[in-house]
Design a protein around this motif. Structure first.
Motif, PDB file in Angstrom:
ATOM      1  N   LEU A   9       0.827  -1.209   0.000  1.00 31.20           N
ATOM      2  CA  LEU A   9       0.000   0.000   0.000  1.00 31.20           C
ATOM      3  C   LEU A   9       0.860   1.257   0.000  1.00 31.20           C
ATOM      4  CD1 LEU A   9      -2.919  -0.884   2.446  1.00 31.20           C
ATOM      5  CD2 LEU A   9      -3.034  -0.539  -0.009  1.00 31.20           C
ATOM      6  N   ALA A  10       1.946   1.227   0.752  1.00 31.13           N
ATOM      7  CA  ALA A  10       2.846   2.376   0.793  1.00 31.13           C
ATOM      8  C   ALA A  10       3.425   2.636  -0.594  1.00 31.13           C
ATOM      9  CB  ALA A  10       3.948   2.156   1.817  1.00 31.13           C
ATOM     10  N   ASP A  11       3.823   1.566  -1.281  1.00 30.08           N
ATOM     11  CA  ASP A  11       4.364   1.715  -2.633  1.00 30.08           C
ATOM     12  C   ASP A  11       3.294   2.251  -3.585  1.00 30.08           C
ATOM     13  OD1 ASP A  11       6.812   0.810  -1.779  1.00 30.08           O
ATOM     14  OD2 ASP A  11       6.559  -1.235  -2.574  1.00 30.08           O
ATOM     15  N   GLU A  12       2.073   1.742  -3.440  1.00 31.00           N
ATOM     16  CA  GLU A  12       0.982   2.186  -4.303  1.00 31.00           C
ATOM     17  C   GLU A  12       0.637   3.652  -4.035  1.00 31.00           C
ATOM     18  OE1 GLU A  12      -3.599   0.966  -5.488  1.00 31.00           O
ATOM     19  OE2 GLU A  12      -2.418  -0.384  -4.213  1.00 31.00           O
ATOM     20  N   ILE A  13       0.673   4.033  -2.761  1.00 31.76           N
ATOM     21  CA  ILE A  13       0.401   5.434  -2.409  1.00 31.76           C
ATOM     22  C   ILE A  13       1.465   6.340  -3.023  1.00 31.76           C
ATOM     23  CG2 ILE A  13       0.389   7.074  -0.485  1.00 31.76           C
ATOM     24  CD1 ILE A  13      -1.046   4.893   1.163  1.00 31.76           C
ATOM     25  N   VAL A  14       2.721   5.936  -2.947  1.00 32.24           N
ATOM     26  CA  VAL A  14       3.808   6.725  -3.533  1.00 32.24           C
ATOM     27  C   VAL A  14       3.596   6.854  -5.038  1.00 32.24           C
ATOM     28  CG1 VAL A  14       6.278   6.696  -4.037  1.00 32.24           C
ATOM     29  CG2 VAL A  14       5.487   6.231  -1.723  1.00 32.24           C
TER      30      VAL A  14
END
Length: 172
Positions: free
Chosen positions: A24-29
Motif C-alpha cells: 500500500l505504501a508503494d501504491e500510495i507513492v
C-alpha cells in the motif's frame, strides 16, 4: 517447543507475506507521483491555453488596426484635398469655404477620435523616421537639417506612422 517456534516462524512469515502495508505504501507513492504529474500537466495546459487566448486577442486587435490603417491611409488624401481647397482664395467662394471648413473640422475630429494625430514638422529637426525630404534649400539663417516647409502633412496612429510628412529641409 521446537514445534511452537516453527509454528510461530511460519505464522510470522505468513503474516509478513500477507501484510499489505508495504504494498500500500508503494501504491500510495506511485499514486502521488501520478497525481503530481497530472497536476503539472494540467497547469501547463492551462498556461498554454491562456497564452493561446492572449495571442488570438492580440492578433484580432492587430487585424482590426491593420484594417483601420488601410482605411485611414485612403482617407488622408481627401483631408489633403480639403486643406488645399481651404487655402485657395477665389472671389465669391466664401459660402463654399464655410461648408468646406465644417467638413474639414468634422474629418479632423473623427481622425482625432480614432487616435490619428498630425506630425508637426515646420521648425523641427529633420527626422527620417517621420519626414520625407523632397527638396533642400540653402538658408544660412536656419540651422542645418531644419524643416522649413511642409508640402504634405504626416500622420501617426498612436505610435505607428501612417504617412511621413513631405518636407523641404534647410542646408546651412
Amino acid at each position: 517447543m521446537a514445534d511452537d517456534i516453527d509454528r510461530m516462524d511460519n505464522e510470522g512469515a505468513a503474516a509478513s507475506a500477507t501484510d499489505p502495508t508495504p504494498a500500500l505504501a508503494d501504491e500510495i507513492v506511485e499514486l502521488r507521483k501520478e497525481r503530481d504529474g497530472l497536476q503539472d500537466r494540467l497547469l501547463r495546459q492551462a498556461a498554454e491555453f491562456d497564452n493561446y487566448r492572449k495571442r488570438v486577442d492580440r492578433e484580432r486587435k492587430d487585424a482590426a488596426q491593420y484594417a483601420a490603417v488601410e482605411f485611414l491611409q485612403d482617407l488622408l488624401p481627401i483631408v489633403d484635398d480639403f486643406e488645399r481647397a481651404l487655402r485657395t482664395d477665389a472671389p465669391g467662394a466664401e459660402p463654399y469655404r464655410l461648408g468646406l471648413e465644417i467638413i474639414h473640422r468634422a474629418l479632423g475630429d473623427m481622425l482625432r477620435k480614432r487616435g490619428v494625430t498630425p506630425i508637426d514638422s515646420v521648425g523641427t529637426q529633420f527626422d527620417p523616421q517621420v519626414h520625407q525630404a523632397v527638396s533642400y534649400e540653402d538658408d544660412p539663417q536656419r540651422r542645418d537639417g531644419e524643416v522649413t516647409e511642409e508640402f504634405r502633412r504626416g500622420y501617426r496612429l498612436g505610435d505607428r506612422l501612417l504617412r511621413p510628412a513631405m518636407v523641404k529641409v534647410a542646408k546651412a
